[in-house]
Motif scaffolding. Structure first.
Motif, mmCIF file in Angstrom:
data_model
loop_
_atom_site.group_PDB
_atom_site.id
_atom_site.type_symbol
_atom_site.label_atom_id
_atom_site.label_comp_id
_atom_site.label_asym_id
_atom_site.label_seq_id
_atom_site.Cartn_x
_atom_site.Cartn_y
_atom_site.Cartn_z
ATOM 1 N N TYR A 237 40.712 48.710 42.281
ATOM 2 C CA TYR A 237 41.446 47.578 41.061
ATOM 3 C C TYR A 237 40.585 47.943 39.540
ATOM 4 O O TYR A 237 40.481 47.206 38.914
ATOM 5 N N THR A 238 40.346 49.268 39.326
ATOM 6 C CA THR A 238 40.037 49.816 38.047
ATOM 7 C C THR A 238 41.517 50.115 37.283
ATOM 8 O O THR A 238 42.658 50.012 37.726
ATOM 9 N N ARG A 239 41.085 50.845 36.109
ATOM 10 C CA ARG A 239 42.218 51.240 35.420
ATOM 11 C C ARG A 239 43.403 51.937 35.992
ATOM 12 O O ARG A 239 44.666 51.437 35.891
ATOM 13 N N GLU A 240 43.354 53.011 36.545
ATOM 14 C CA GLU A 240 44.254 53.706 37.362
ATOM 15 C C GLU A 240 45.201 52.620 38.338
ATOM 16 O O GLU A 240 46.385 52.998 38.444
ATOM 17 N N ARG B 216 45.960 49.507 37.840
ATOM 18 C CA ARG B 216 45.938 48.373 37.264
ATOM 19 C C ARG B 216 47.505 47.427 37.654
ATOM 20 O O ARG B 216 47.689 46.567 37.592
ATOM 21 N N LYS B 217 48.373 48.440 38.082
ATOM 22 C CA LYS B 217 49.494 47.924 38.536
ATOM 23 C C LYS B 217 49.749 47.978 40.240
ATOM 24 O O LYS B 217 50.778 48.071 40.726
ATOM 25 N N ASN C 153 51.378 50.085 44.013
ATOM 26 C CA ASN C 153 51.663 50.514 42.755
ATOM 27 C C ASN C 153 53.222 51.282 42.923
ATOM 28 O O ASN C 153 53.516 51.788 43.695
ATOM 29 N N TRP D 233 39.919 45.098 48.783
ATOM 30 C CA TRP D 233 40.031 43.638 47.947
ATOM 31 C C TRP D 233 41.174 44.395 46.937
ATOM 32 O O TRP D 233 40.717 44.752 45.968
ATOM 33 N N GLN E 14 44.479 44.141 42.220
ATOM 34 C CA GLN E 14 45.615 44.319 41.355
ATOM 35 C C GLN E 14 46.894 44.469 41.945
ATOM 36 O O GLN E 14 48.105 44.884 41.462
ATOM 37 N N PRO F 224 42.137 39.835 39.300
ATOM 38 C CA PRO F 224 42.545 39.901 37.995
ATOM 39 C C PRO F 224 44.187 39.876 37.903
ATOM 40 O O PRO F 224 44.689 39.155 36.867
ATOM 41 N N ARG F 225 44.859 40.059 39.176
ATOM 42 C CA ARG F 225 46.435 39.967 38.942
ATOM 43 C C ARG F 225 46.644 38.124 38.845
ATOM 44 O O ARG F 225 45.887 37.563 39.654
#
Lengths: 326, 326, 326, 326
Positions: D82-85, D87-88, D93, D124, D127, D170-171
């Motif tokens: 769930y980190t930057r990479e 994020r979608k 993804n 978990w 994202q 976060p989503r």
């Protein structure tokens, strides 16, 4: 705390309808029957009574006789300004004739308050508000709300009026929707005999901390009454007090005592599917435990924790006092 | 409506972190880079700038140069009173040293406002509030909030201060949580240079009608600024304006125009996973359509429907005007 | 889209009571009067009818005559398993005698479905669930829900049964509370003639994307019916379709068409304070615009944007198609 | 209950950032420092560890040494998908390269699970989901979720995988949003080594009764883990367990014990502004009281009340047992 007095809305002992169970959750009861049920509750001193009296054509004297035989006094009178006639609002109805009819009904309720030497007229304008965007002129609506309450308060300076706010229901959005909004309105009206009845569940429903709301109302000298119940925070479920949010209810009581607010602790519960007397008794048992919890609270330690905003420290003190009282 | 001006918080063009994507949703950007992105948006006139300037050590003059080359002015300056140091509050921090530090930081921001000839200092006290029952003395907390804002306003009578309220986040409950609460506080402070910045999404999140909130703030003479975005009503999602609740946003604009409120329509969006410039452009396209919709609105018919509280009638008029503008 | 058929729950044309306006939001109407009102709506083809028929003692033939003269068919029959007798549940009532009575009532409704050649029996077990923690044995409660529905479905293999889920109301928590929970239950029952009626507003209320829920129900072969309305996401307000969340409603329709789901678009609205016919007409006008919007939608571009999860790009396409259809 | 074991996510002992306090709520800590803090908590037996290890470049052996000196075992490993990479999305993804990278990261986490002989890999996918209507093809998104998890579970039949669902953050909307949805997905995957980690607060946030959700997960044989905390029902606040909703938490534990579910009671708390060790200790004190409360519970009387759906009767029994244990 042996002197704490308890009360209840008389509707606690009625039966209910809703949009699905249109035949009601039980046999209809008259206000007299409801009073006789209220009389069976341990330690109930006063009731709030709807006007007109429900379930029959009763005189003030008949109501009084029923109250007397049950050793109950009247704390407030609630005019029913949320029935069919007022479905588009009482104070804010687009029809001036209906606004006048609301004024007349509440004026009659004033006389009932005088007859019973009650503390206040309770205004709960549940139909005053809106459902849809663009439906109303918001400025005009709010003005009507304040004018309506203000006129009554100035015409009846011998009486107190309390406004019970709620975010919504039955109207999708109620004009008197929150503590702050209602205080704003009361300050604008500017009369000494208009205050707030703070319903713990309505505060919870509105995302308020009831303790914080109580402090604010007290700081403005406007906390004229209160009642308690519980809910799941997203609707006015009117469940039994203490069932879901005991610590927040305890904080509410703490703020009242801290400020030496000495009014009645009232119940506003709707036991749709439960026995009314048992539900009231259970709530009052919780309230008594909470009152004992206040006696046991280490106030100095609590204040010291609060001075540091120490959440865990303060919580520990509060849980110990409340749970230890059971 | 060719004269309507548009603005944005400069953070719209930053990248973000949250408690999960601690490495951020993109490469960090300096405020200069953000300004250069803002300059790419069609029809953006002004920005609101965080202070201290993010992403480097920049002088006012350097910021000004970047703004000038992008033809952008500054509408407001937002001191960052919600970072680590202020995690237990800025105005209401239990530590008086931190409260002084907040005062100092905001005082510096006042000078930045003066430098840029901006309209206001924006106060967004997101860490001022509480998380748990019993954590704070509610009366003392509120007093600190008002004292802190009041001191700044009286020390800087040449400047305007706007308070941007929000129900919560990052604090579980913010002290300035709603329109009404904030108005109550402002009236208590009693100074002419304190007002409200009304964020459409914060109103929505708090269960308010933004249109109603705008009318109330205007009636008190306190609507000093506004911004828009959208969300799912239960959190401050800061999604693109018009995406979810176009009619309620349109009603908000209607109330502004009806009252001849002539300020900038600003964006407060957080495009975590989207292109900032495209997101801003899309929002502004919506705002322009809404402005055309206002031009097309049959005001007389609307007022007539509102006089009857005719929800369907009013809605029909509003939908026709807004959707017809696309 | 000239072939899209529209329907409505016949209760759309009734009047309502709630716990406050116990005298009702209007004069009571019989089902016959409601049918005659439904007949006045432009482009209404079918209705869903409550059983027992409300407002009088009517035969199937009398109902049919009223429907025929209004050119209306019956899409479904909704047995009233949420009235006083069933206040503690229909399928899950603690009293086995009441459970049998629910079974008998629904079995009678099956014959009404047969008489009218309707598409399904609609099960809306609004009283099946709980109000308080610790009130029920959750495993037993769920088993009773599935046994009750399963028995009916296996006894009536010639009929379809649809379950309409909702998070809550009148029960504080309904057993069939969500799309996924209901699908889980249906898969456990394992019969081909049990499906879901997806109410757009119930999905919204439950925090679901109705479009996503529709796709899931279709993927399980269980989307047997649908209806639409709108609300503020936190209660089943049953407001007029398209009023608050037009884009989400449009996405719901898009998913239906994408999957070639060809059923009736029904209204489930409760115009408490509005004119029923005008409210239905306004909703259907919106639905027709949405249908035209689907015709205009640039599907290829949309799919391309979705393949990149491009929120702004996809939204732009959807807004253009929907708003452009007005 | 002397045998009840307690655990915590190691992030309980980290510090945090959010979108406002981008400089963090405290000095960053390495996982080693966090483990040493966890070691100071009374009665903590196991931790769940993020992978990659945060705050430095540590080997499994170094982590093990830190754990050993603090007498802590590893219950699970949580790959940071769930980190930057990501994020979608990780499993969902739009970029197949990122999906492969998620698979690779989780596969590495599998080896960490093997090294520590932990109970499970915790998934978990915070994202994975969507933010806007029309953003994604819902059918394709869900398929990717199930394919991603299924592939891992079939490649690693020696390990257990648990999915921790949550409505959002976060989503804006998470694919695995609820107990029922996740169970539906797991049943579709059809492998024995995929189960659920039930977070009490996530259930509360989603409007579920955690007790009911636990019963359902157990009935499907899929309750592989759990953790506790508290919140205000509308966001994942990760406050200290027992602070707001003690009775509902107690019912959750009751259902676990009733079903002889013998796993670890874990903490998933985020003490943003509190001392981590004190917060953990306070929670465990509550859990121990709850365990004593279960010992004291009059099970026969409770079952008898539940058989009648007697809310007040059942509540009385539960309150007496829980509060009496303090």
């Amino acid at each position: 705390m042996s002197t704490q007095r308890f009360g209840a809305g008389i509707w606690h002992f009625a039966t209910y309808v809703d949009r699905y169970a249109t035949d009601g959750y039980g046999e209809p009861r008259s206000v007299i029957e409801a009073i006789d049920l209220a009389g069976k509750v341990r330690d109930l001193s006063v009731v709030d009574i709807n006007y007109p009296f429900f379930g029959g054509d009763f005189t003030n004297e008949e109501i009084k006789a029923a109250l007397d035989r049950n050793k109950l006094g009247v704390i407030g009178v609630t005019p029913e300004i949320y029935t069919r006639e007022f479905r588009k609002g009482a104070f804010t109805n687009p029809d001036p004739g209906i606004r006048r009819r609301a004024h007349k009904l509440i004026s009659e309720a004033c006389d009932v308050v005088r007859f019973f030497k009650a503390d206040y007229v309770k205004l709960w304008p549940g139909q005053d508000g809106w459902d849809y965007p663009f439906q109303v002129d918001h400025g005009a609506l709010w003005k009507h709300s304040l004018d309506g309450v203000g006129q009554l308060a100035s015409e009846n300076p011998d009486l107190k009026f309390v406004i019970e706010y709620k975010p919504r229901e039955p109207r999708v959005h109620m004009s008197f929707d929150s503590l702050s909004r209602t205080l704003l309105g009361i300050e604008k009206i500017g009369l000494p005999n208009v205050g707030i009845l703070l319903d713990f569940g309505h505060a919870l429903f509105g995302g308020e901390s009831a303790a914080d709301s109580a402090q604010m109302a007290i700081d403005y000298g406007r906390l004229f009454g209160m009642d308690v119940n519980d809910n799941f925070r997203s609707w006015d479920d009117d469940l039994v007090a203490g069932s879901l949010h005991p610590i927040e209810l305890f904080e509410f009581f703490y703020v009242l005592r801290k400020n030496k607010w000495a009014g009645v602790w009232q119940l506003d519960q709707f036991p749709f599917r439960e026995d009314s007397v048992e539900t009231a008794n259970h709530a009052i048992d919780f309230l008594k435990a909470a009152a004992r919890g206040l006696d046991a609270l280490d106030i100095d330690a609590l204040k010291e924790a609060q001075a540091r905003h120490d959440a865990i420290g303060a919580l520990k003190i509060a849980q110990k006092a409340l749970f230890g009282a059971f």
